[in-house]
Design a protein around this motif. Structure first.
Motif, PDB file in Angstrom:
ATOM      1  N   LEU A  86       0.828  -1.210   0.000  1.00  0.00           N
ATOM      2  CA  LEU A  86       0.000   0.000   0.000  1.00  0.00           C
ATOM      3  C   LEU A  86       0.862   1.260   0.000  1.00  0.00           C
ATOM      4  CD1 LEU A  86      -2.862  -1.027   2.455  1.00  0.00           C
ATOM      5  CD2 LEU A  86      -3.074  -0.568   0.009  1.00  0.00           C
ATOM      6  N   PHE A  87       1.919   1.265   0.808  1.00  0.00           N
ATOM      7  CA  PHE A  87       2.837   2.406   0.822  1.00  0.00           C
ATOM      8  C   PHE A  87       3.499   2.579  -0.545  1.00  0.00           C
ATOM      9  CE2 PHE A  87       2.715   2.879   5.449  1.00  0.00           C
ATOM     10  CZ  PHE A  87       2.931   4.240   5.574  1.00  0.00           C
ATOM     11  N   MET A  88       3.939   1.487  -1.148  1.00  0.00           N
ATOM     12  CA  MET A  88       4.581   1.581  -2.462  1.00  0.00           C
ATOM     13  C   MET A  88       3.618   2.155  -3.499  1.00  0.00           C
ATOM     14  SD  MET A  88       6.999  -1.751  -2.906  1.00  0.00           S
ATOM     15  CE  MET A  88       6.446  -2.926  -1.689  1.00  0.00           C
ATOM     16  N   GLY A  89       2.385   1.663  -3.489  1.00  0.00           N
ATOM     17  CA  GLY A  89       1.390   2.174  -4.435  1.00  0.00           C
ATOM     18  C   GLY A  89       1.090   3.640  -4.212  1.00  0.00           C
ATOM     19  N   TRP A  90       0.960   4.038  -2.953  1.00  0.00           N
ATOM     20  CA  TRP A  90       0.658   5.430  -2.617  1.00  0.00           C
ATOM     21  C   TRP A  90       1.804   6.352  -3.031  1.00  0.00           C
ATOM     22  CZ3 TRP A  90      -2.816   8.811  -2.133  1.00  0.00           C
ATOM     23  CH2 TRP A  90      -2.649   9.971  -1.388  1.00  0.00           C
ATOM     24  N   VAL A  91       3.034   5.932  -2.768  1.00  0.00           N
ATOM     25  CA  VAL A  91       4.196   6.758  -3.113  1.00  0.00           C
ATOM     26  C   VAL A  91       4.365   6.859  -4.631  1.00  0.00           C
ATOM     27  CG1 VAL A  91       6.735   6.804  -3.027  1.00  0.00           C
ATOM     28  CG2 VAL A  91       5.418   6.445  -0.934  1.00  0.00           C
ATOM     29  N   LEU A  92       4.082   5.774  -5.347  1.00  0.00           N
ATOM     30  CA  LEU A  92       4.256   5.782  -6.809  1.00  0.00           C
ATOM     31  C   LEU A  92       3.091   6.435  -7.553  1.00  0.00           C
ATOM     32  CD1 LEU A  92       5.829   2.280  -7.505  1.00  0.00           C
ATOM     33  CD2 LEU A  92       6.948   4.516  -7.494  1.00  0.00           C
ATOM     34  N   SER A  93       1.934   6.546  -6.919  1.00  0.00           N
ATOM     35  CA  SER A  93       0.750   7.036  -7.632  1.00  0.00           C
ATOM     36  C   SER A  93       0.905   8.418  -8.275  1.00  0.00           C
ATOM     37  CB  SER A  93      -0.481   6.984  -6.724  1.00  0.00           C
ATOM     38  OG  SER A  93      -0.358   7.860  -5.630  1.00  0.00           O
ATOM     39  N   PRO A  94       1.512   9.411  -7.618  1.00  0.00           N
ATOM     40  CA  PRO A  94       1.682  10.693  -8.310  1.00  0.00           C
ATOM     41  C   PRO A  94       2.602  10.589  -9.531  1.00  0.00           C
ATOM     42  CG  PRO A  94       2.040  10.964  -5.952  1.00  0.00           C
ATOM     43  CD  PRO A  94       1.947   9.502  -6.214  1.00  0.00           C
ATOM     44  N   PHE A  95       3.604   9.731  -9.445  1.00  0.00           N
ATOM     45  CA  PHE A  95       4.509   9.549 -10.583  1.00  0.00           C
ATOM     46  C   PHE A  95       3.768   8.944 -11.770  1.00  0.00           C
ATOM     47  CE2 PHE A  95       7.334   9.519  -6.878  1.00  0.00           C
ATOM     48  CZ  PHE A  95       8.256  10.490  -7.252  1.00  0.00           C
ATOM     49  N   VAL A  96       2.898   7.974 -11.493  1.00  0.00           N
ATOM     50  CA  VAL A  96       2.095   7.364 -12.555  1.00  0.00           C
ATOM     51  C   VAL A  96       1.196   8.424 -13.189  1.00  0.00           C
ATOM     52  CG1 VAL A  96       0.292   5.659 -13.033  1.00  0.00           C
ATOM     53  CG2 VAL A  96       2.196   5.063 -11.522  1.00  0.00           C
ATOM     54  N   ALA A  97       0.600   9.273 -12.359  1.00  0.00           N
ATOM     55  CA  ALA A  97      -0.263  10.340 -12.887  1.00  0.00           C
ATOM     56  C   ALA A  97       0.530  11.305 -13.761  1.00  0.00           C
ATOM     57  CB  ALA A  97      -0.922  11.089 -11.732  1.00  0.00           C
ATOM     58  N   PHE A  98       1.726  11.657 -13.336  1.00  0.00           N
ATOM     59  CA  PHE A  98       2.548  12.563 -14.146  1.00  0.00           C
ATOM     60  C   PHE A  98       2.980  11.913 -15.463  1.00  0.00           C
ATOM     61  CE2 PHE A  98       3.483  15.189 -10.267  1.00  0.00           C
ATOM     62  CZ  PHE A  98       2.980  16.372 -10.782  1.00  0.00           C
ATOM     63  N   VAL A  99       3.307  10.641 -15.450  1.00  0.00           N
ATOM     64  CA  VAL A  99       3.655   9.956 -16.702  1.00  0.00           C
ATOM     65  C   VAL A  99       2.449   9.960 -17.640  1.00  0.00           C
ATOM     66  CG1 VAL A  99       4.222   7.725 -17.743  1.00  0.00           C
ATOM     67  CG2 VAL A  99       5.500   8.523 -15.765  1.00  0.00           C
ATOM     68  N   ALA A 100       1.279   9.625 -17.112  1.00  0.00           N
ATOM     69  CA  ALA A 100       0.064   9.615 -17.930  1.00  0.00           C
ATOM     70  C   ALA A 100      -0.224  10.999 -18.501  1.00  0.00           C
ATOM     71  CB  ALA A 100      -1.117   9.113 -17.106  1.00  0.00           C
ATOM     72  N   ALA A 101      -0.078  12.022 -17.686  1.00  0.00           N
ATOM     73  CA  ALA A 101      -0.337  13.390 -18.155  1.00  0.00           C
ATOM     74  C   ALA A 101       0.681  13.831 -19.192  1.00  0.00           C
ATOM     75  CB  ALA A 101      -0.328  14.350 -16.971  1.00  0.00           C
ATOM     76  N   ASN A 102       1.932  13.420 -19.010  1.00  0.00           N
ATOM     77  CA  ASN A 102       2.975  13.839 -19.948  1.00  0.00           C
ATOM     78  C   ASN A 102       2.871  13.156 -21.304  1.00  0.00           C
ATOM     79  OD1 ASN A 102       5.169  15.794 -18.940  1.00  0.00           O
ATOM     80  ND2 ASN A 102       4.698  14.546 -17.166  1.00  0.00           N
ATOM     81  N   VAL A 103       2.358  11.952 -21.355  1.00  0.00           N
ATOM     82  CA  VAL A 103       2.235  11.267 -22.647  1.00  0.00           C
ATOM     83  C   VAL A 103       0.888  11.546 -23.305  1.00  0.00           C
ATOM     84  CG1 VAL A 103       3.854   9.442 -22.044  1.00  0.00           C
ATOM     85  CG2 VAL A 103       1.426   9.091 -21.631  1.00  0.00           C
ATOM     86  N   SER A 104      -0.024  12.167 -22.572  1.00  0.00           N
ATOM     87  CA  SER A 104      -1.337  12.503 -23.112  1.00  0.00           C
ATOM     88  C   SER A 104      -1.204  13.588 -24.176  1.00  0.00           C
ATOM     89  CB  SER A 104      -2.249  12.991 -21.983  1.00  0.00           C
ATOM     90  OG  SER A 104      -3.433  13.513 -22.519  1.00  0.00           O
ATOM     91  N   LYS A 105      -2.042  13.496 -25.180  1.00  0.00           N
ATOM     92  CA  LYS A 105      -2.068  14.522 -26.236  1.00  0.00           C
ATOM     93  C   LYS A 105      -3.031  15.648 -25.877  1.00  0.00           C
ATOM     94  CE  LYS A 105       0.630  12.084 -28.778  1.00  0.00           C
ATOM     95  NZ  LYS A 105       2.022  12.265 -28.571  1.00  0.00           N
ATOM     96  N   ARG A 106      -3.577  15.609 -24.669  1.00  0.00           N
ATOM     97  CA  ARG A 106      -4.591  16.555 -24.234  1.00  0.00           C
ATOM     98  C   ARG A 106      -4.042  17.968 -24.047  1.00  0.00           C
ATOM     99  NH1 ARG A 106      -7.690  16.281 -18.522  1.00  0.00           N
ATOM    100  NH2 ARG A 106      -9.320  17.743 -19.038  1.00  0.00           N
ATOM    101  N   TRP A 107      -2.778  18.101 -23.725  1.00  0.00           N
ATOM    102  CA  TRP A 107      -2.206  19.405 -23.391  1.00  0.00           C
ATOM    103  C   TRP A 107      -1.762  20.096 -24.671  1.00  0.00           C
ATOM    104  CZ3 TRP A 107      -3.905  19.527 -18.777  1.00  0.00           C
ATOM    105  CH2 TRP A 107      -3.916  18.382 -18.014  1.00  0.00           C
ATOM    106  N   VAL A 108      -2.725  20.620 -25.412  1.00  0.00           N
ATOM    107  CA  VAL A 108      -2.458  21.190 -26.724  1.00  0.00           C
ATOM    108  C   VAL A 108      -1.656  22.483 -26.625  1.00  0.00           C
ATOM    109  CG1 VAL A 108      -3.549  22.068 -28.819  1.00  0.00           C
ATOM    110  CG2 VAL A 108      -4.576  20.155 -27.588  1.00  0.00           C
ATOM    111  N   PHE A 109      -2.052  23.341 -25.726  1.00  0.00           N
ATOM    112  CA  PHE A 109      -1.385  24.631 -25.644  1.00  0.00           C
ATOM    113  C   PHE A 109      -0.036  24.485 -24.964  1.00  0.00           C
ATOM    114  CE2 PHE A 109      -5.955  25.658 -25.720  1.00  0.00           C
ATOM    115  CZ  PHE A 109      -5.966  26.378 -26.893  1.00  0.00           C
TER     116      PHE A 109
END
Length: 127
Positions: free
Chosen positions: A44-67
């Protein structure tokens, strides 16, 4: 005018930083929990600590951030959180003998708060 190549380099730098930050954070959380007998709590600690990193990876590879401004803000947030998290987890900023467990709880919470504020700000700016 900004060069599209520099934008791609910045994105790749943010991704590389977040991956390295996640690996270092994972190593630090495993080390901090080595005396804990509960495998579930450690997972649970590992998942909690890694969760923001996973979110940032997902956001960075997303094509949603057009501007580009949104993307650049996202890249900076990614780099800052990815560098600051392992530094905080390492305990170098804590007084000697301080318990590090609260850091593994509050740093991801802070990162998720920043992520949420960014998403809300971006969604309001689209209106």
């Amino acid at each position: 005018m900004e060069n599209p190549t520099s934008h791609n380099i910045f994105q790749k730098a943010a991704l590389a930083t977040v991956i390295v930050g996640a690996v270092i954070s994972l190593i630090l959380v495993i080390d901090a929990g080595q005396n804990n007998k509960s495998i579930i709590l450690r997972l649970l600690f590992m998942g909690w600590v890694l969760s923001p990193f996973v979110a940032f990876v997902a956001a960075n590879v997303s094509k949603r951030w057009v501007f580009k401004v949104r993307a650049v803000v996202l890249y900076w947030l990614t780099i800052i959180i990815a560098v600051a998290s392992p530094v905080i987890y390492s305990g170098v900023l804590s007084p000697p003998g301080a318990k590090l467990t609260p850091l593994f709880l509050f740093v991801p919470l802070f990162a998720w708060t920043i992520i949420t504020i960014f998403i809300v700000a971006v969604s309001k700016s689209r209106r």
